[in-house]
Write a protein that holds these residues in place. Sequence first.
Motif, PDB file in Angstrom:
ATOM      1  N   ARG A 320       0.831  -1.206   0.000  1.00 46.71           N
ATOM      2  CA  ARG A 320       0.000   0.000   0.000  1.00 46.71           C
ATOM      3  C   ARG A 320       0.867   1.257   0.000  1.00 46.71           C
ATOM      4  N   ARG A 321       1.979   1.190   0.732  1.00 50.26           N
ATOM      5  CA  ARG A 321       2.895   2.345   0.735  1.00 50.26           C
ATOM      6  C   ARG A 321       3.563   2.523  -0.616  1.00 50.26           C
ATOM      7  N   GLU A 322       3.960   1.398  -1.220  1.00 49.21           N
ATOM      8  CA  GLU A 322       4.719   1.467  -2.464  1.00 49.21           C
ATOM      9  C   GLU A 322       3.828   1.414  -3.707  1.00 49.21           C
ATOM     10  N   GLN A 323       2.517   1.165  -3.484  1.00 48.92           N
ATOM     11  CA  GLN A 323       1.558   1.075  -4.586  1.00 48.92           C
ATOM     12  C   GLN A 323       1.998   0.042  -5.626  1.00 48.92           C
ATOM     13  N   SER A 324       2.389  -1.120  -5.132  1.00 46.54           N
ATOM     14  CA  SER A 324       2.806  -2.207  -6.021  1.00 46.54           C
ATOM     15  C   SER A 324       1.774  -3.335  -5.975  1.00 46.54           C
ATOM     16  N   ILE A 325       2.002  -4.374  -6.761  1.00 48.52           N
ATOM     17  CA  ILE A 325       1.040  -5.468  -6.913  1.00 48.52           C
ATOM     18  C   ILE A 325       1.503  -6.682  -6.103  1.00 48.52           C
ATOM     19  N   CYS A 326       0.545  -7.323  -5.466  1.00 51.49           N
ATOM     20  CA  CYS A 326       0.798  -8.574  -4.747  1.00 51.49           C
ATOM     21  C   CYS A 326      -0.198  -9.607  -5.262  1.00 51.49           C
ATOM     22  N   ALA A 327       0.242 -10.858  -5.408  1.00 54.68           N
ATOM     23  CA  ALA A 327      -0.637 -11.914  -5.925  1.00 54.68           C
ATOM     24  C   ALA A 327      -0.667 -13.091  -4.955  1.00 54.68           C
ATOM     25  N   LEU A 328      -1.851 -13.705  -4.835  1.00 58.44           N
ATOM     26  CA  LEU A 328      -2.022 -14.924  -4.042  1.00 58.44           C
ATOM     27  C   LEU A 328      -2.403 -16.056  -4.979  1.00 58.44           C
ATOM     28  N   LEU A 329      -1.727 -17.185  -4.834  1.00 54.46           N
ATOM     29  CA  LEU A 329      -2.060 -18.383  -5.595  1.00 54.46           C
ATOM     30  C   LEU A 329      -2.520 -19.456  -4.609  1.00 54.46           C
ATOM     31  N   PHE A 330      -3.775 -19.844  -4.695  1.00 58.81           N
ATOM     32  CA  PHE A 330      -4.341 -20.885  -3.849  1.00 58.81           C
ATOM     33  C   PHE A 330      -4.274 -22.188  -4.634  1.00 58.81           C
ATOM     34  N   ILE A 331      -3.515 -23.177  -4.122  1.00 54.11           N
ATOM     35  CA  ILE A 331      -3.262 -24.413  -4.863  1.00 54.11           C
ATOM     36  C   ILE A 331      -3.889 -25.593  -4.126  1.00 54.11           C
ATOM     37  N   ASP A 332      -4.670 -26.380  -4.829  1.00 53.58           N
ATOM     38  CA  ASP A 332      -5.265 -27.599  -4.275  1.00 53.58           C
ATOM     39  C   ASP A 332      -4.921 -28.754  -5.203  1.00 53.58           C
ATOM     40  N   LEU A 333      -4.444 -29.853  -4.629  1.00 59.21           N
ATOM     41  CA  LEU A 333      -4.059 -31.009  -5.443  1.00 59.21           C
ATOM     42  C   LEU A 333      -5.311 -31.755  -5.898  1.00 59.21           C
ATOM     43  N   ASP A 334      -5.342 -32.109  -7.160  1.00 59.53           N
ATOM     44  CA  ASP A 334      -6.506 -32.797  -7.721  1.00 59.53           C
ATOM     45  C   ASP A 334      -6.468 -34.289  -7.378  1.00 59.53           C
ATOM     46  N   GLN A 335      -7.584 -34.785  -6.891  1.00 58.28           N
ATOM     47  CA  GLN A 335      -7.750 -36.218  -6.601  1.00 58.28           C
ATOM     48  C   GLN A 335      -6.731 -36.750  -5.584  1.00 58.28           C
ATOM     49  N   PHE A 336      -6.218 -35.868  -4.715  1.00 56.84           N
ATOM     50  CA  PHE A 336      -5.229 -36.343  -3.752  1.00 56.84           C
ATOM     51  C   PHE A 336      -5.847 -37.322  -2.751  1.00 56.84           C
ATOM     52  N   LYS A 337      -7.122 -37.160  -2.477  1.00 55.19           N
ATOM     53  CA  LYS A 337      -7.783 -38.046  -1.516  1.00 55.19           C
ATOM     54  C   LYS A 337      -7.679 -39.503  -1.969  1.00 55.19           C
ATOM     55  N   LYS A 338      -7.638 -39.698  -3.276  1.00 59.34           N
ATOM     56  CA  LYS A 338      -7.520 -41.061  -3.794  1.00 59.34           C
ATOM     57  C   LYS A 338      -6.205 -41.700  -3.333  1.00 59.34           C
ATOM     58  N   VAL A 339      -5.136 -40.915  -3.274  1.00 53.97           N
ATOM     59  CA  VAL A 339      -3.843 -41.434  -2.812  1.00 53.97           C
ATOM     60  C   VAL A 339      -3.938 -41.858  -1.350  1.00 53.97           C
ATOM     61  N   ASN A 340      -4.511 -40.991  -0.511  1.00 57.66           N
ATOM     62  CA  ASN A 340      -4.642 -41.322   0.910  1.00 57.66           C
ATOM     63  C   ASN A 340      -5.502 -42.560   1.126  1.00 57.66           C
ATOM     64  N   ASP A 341      -6.628 -42.626   0.410  1.00 55.94           N
ATOM     65  CA  ASP A 341      -7.571 -43.722   0.637  1.00 55.94           C
ATOM     66  C   ASP A 341      -7.062 -45.051   0.117  1.00 55.94           C
ATOM     67  N   THR A 342      -6.313 -45.016  -0.983  1.00 54.45           N
ATOM     68  CA  THR A 342      -5.880 -46.285  -1.584  1.00 54.45           C
ATOM     69  C   THR A 342      -4.483 -46.703  -1.141  1.00 54.45           C
ATOM     70  N   GLN A 343      -3.610 -45.730  -0.842  1.00 58.54           N
ATOM     71  CA  GLN A 343      -2.229 -46.062  -0.502  1.00 58.54           C
ATOM     72  C   GLN A 343      -1.901 -45.833   0.978  1.00 58.54           C
ATOM     73  N   GLY A 344      -2.773 -45.133   1.689  1.00 56.32           N
ATOM     74  CA  GLY A 344      -2.511 -44.874   3.106  1.00 56.32           C
ATOM     75  C   GLY A 344      -1.917 -43.494   3.322  1.00 56.32           C
ATOM     76  N   HIS A 345      -2.078 -42.989   4.546  1.00 58.75           N
ATOM     77  CA  HIS A 345      -1.636 -41.626   4.855  1.00 58.75           C
ATOM     78  C   HIS A 345      -0.108 -41.497   4.879  1.00 58.75           C
ATOM     79  N   ALA A 346       0.604 -42.575   5.179  1.00 53.90           N
ATOM     80  CA  ALA A 346       2.067 -42.493   5.188  1.00 53.90           C
ATOM     81  C   ALA A 346       2.588 -42.142   3.791  1.00 53.90           C
ATOM     82  N   ILE A 347       2.045 -42.817   2.772  1.00 55.27           N
ATOM     83  CA  ILE A 347       2.428 -42.507   1.387  1.00 55.27           C
ATOM     84  C   ILE A 347       1.959 -41.101   1.034  1.00 55.27           C
ATOM     85  N   GLY A 348       0.749 -40.758   1.473  1.00 51.90           N
ATOM     86  CA  GLY A 348       0.231 -39.420   1.199  1.00 51.90           C
ATOM     87  C   GLY A 348       1.108 -38.328   1.775  1.00 51.90           C
TER      88      GLY A 348
END
Length: 725
Positions: A320-348
């Motif tokens: 706000r002081r410098e009047q510059s741009i800031c960006a946020l990238l929200f990242i979610d892994l696709d189908q990651f639940k499948k890894v946990n459910d089929t391979q276990g949380h340790a692998i996840g």
Amino acid sequence: MSILVVEDNEDSRVLLQQALAASGFEASVASNGIEALQLARQTSPQLIISDILMPEMDGFTLCREIKRDQALRDIPFIFYSATYIDPKDAQLAHQLGADRFIIKPQEISELLRIIGEVLEQAGSDLNADTSAPEFEDFELYRNRLASKLDKKVRELESERKLLREREAHYRHLVETAQAVPWEMQTQGICFTYVGPQAINLLGFPAKRWYEAGFWVGRLHPDDADAVIRFHESCDSRAGDHEIEFRMFNADGEVVWIRSSTNMSAESSDSSKCTGFMFNITRQKDDEEKLMRQANFDNLTGLPNRALALDRLAQALLRHRREQSICALLFIDLDQFKKVNDTQGHAIGDRFLVQAASRLRSCVRDGDTTARLGGDEFLVILTELESINYAEVVAEKILAAFARPFTVEGHEYFITASIGITLHPHDGAEPHTLLRNADAAMYQAKHDGRNTYRFFTQTMNDRALKRLDIESQLRHALENDELDIYFHSFHDVATGETVGGEALMRWHNETLGDVSPDDFIPLAEEIGLIVPMGEWLTARVCEQAAQWRDQGMQLRYLSFNLSPRQLRDDNYVKLLSDVLQNCHVCAEVLMLEVTERLFMEDIPQIQRKLAMLKELGVNLAIDDFGMGYSSLGYLKRFSFDVLKIDRGFMKGVPQRAEDAALTSAMIVLAHSLGLKVIGEGVETKEQLDFLKTRQCDMAQGYYFDRPAGREDFAKLLEAGPATTKL
């Protein structure tokens, strides 16, 4: 008139002497019984006032000796004691011949009044019998005196023991804290004394500390200037002062030191200061661990949500002081639940560690990569010259996730969906920007995953609507807002209404009629689908029993079973209990599951479906051909009905590809002994196509639209829909 005061406490003795002198008495004093007995024989006082517990000769013994002496026995005697206050002590005093027994403290006026009474009484009894009083219980007195003295000795010994224990405790504290006492000349930082414990601090003996430049040379370069200024300024600052800094020990390791010093305003030598040094390395390590636990993710080592939001807030202030741009990238892994459910949380977990490493490699050193929880990550890009850089980073992340992940020799392909929001374009507050990035990420998932989307106002409106729906949905059951509509199944050959699909509907006073496309996926996501599904199961069975009792014939009454419901260990028992309580024939029920179910743990799903089949219900695979279809699923699972997705029916019979696939699915299902329902039938041409392919049943707007209980009952009573054939 002379009075002899016998008191071993100097303050009490002087106070009483001055009070008597102020009242016109001549007061002489003695500090013990022996001294008092000598003075009494020399001066023959007219009154003796005596304490009891005194060194060399106590008050009781003094009184006994006075009363035995023919020359002194008529002198009035007053006991004045704070130690002997028991009634038996007073009795003993009177038996010894004392005139009064007074307990300390007393007001001076009261004491003077008693003295006057005693002297007046003594004057009126001058002709009385002055023989020595008989006292046969003096041995009892000696025993009582010995007991009190023994008690006093025990008390003193207890106090000494306590002092010794405290001394040992403080010594232990100093030794375990390894406090190093020191004295130095403030100008030039020259130590004039260092305690022998110095060797425990840095590994060097105390004599090394006296060497010129030794101590300063061991200071950490980042702390040296501050430490030197601190000690050089000690001579100008009265009071207690502390500083913490780092030094290098004999092995070259960093050691944290706390130095405390005190300069009194009355110090005779302001050029010197004294104090203690402590090794606080362990304390600093513990603080560092606590700080990391509070601010960093234990699994990936990335900043956690709290630290990320704090860094974002600081970045926004700067931008706000410098009047510059800031960006946020929200990242979610696709189908990651499948890894946990089929391979276990340790692998996840190992998978998440690799994902975090790839994310870090895609951003600059000054940017922040954080783990918000689960498989959600956040990237904060600061001081951007152009929004194009946010797009560049998003492309790098997608490319990084395009490569396979290798865990324990196995390769996994997991993509990412990314939502991007910008400051100041999309918001000014951290939580607003985070919500906007989340909304953009959901849009990326909706658009097919493995992509990124920038935030728009439309997304914000959609996100706010979703929040509103979620808030109201949590109270839908308790407020009795849910209802059931039924969409009929028709026999393709005869047009007869042979059953229907139970569909959940929701009407809210605030939101009105909410589309199932809006609230069903949300209920699945937040876990409400389980209690809502239990409600639907019970109501459908109750309705089936009611229609049976009314004589209506139904071949199938179906409803959808979500993957989350099927994972619930209690559902099979719940359904069994409902069927038993409602006395419903299990063969009437048809449970519809989607192909999305096959992304779950296949052995577990196979076991649950087998348990449902044991109850006697029918199983249908819904929306076949549009998801994750595999002919192997039809072979491995005991389905009874296959429902062809409406997406194929739209192209029938005009599009040859859809017609061919639909025909093939009907033939395949029949060859496996499955009944077939064509969904989404809206025209007579579509119905005729199904009839020529010998499809068993049809469902769609060509026949009717979903109806409430009463309207659906009328449809059942109306008989075959011959006009539609």
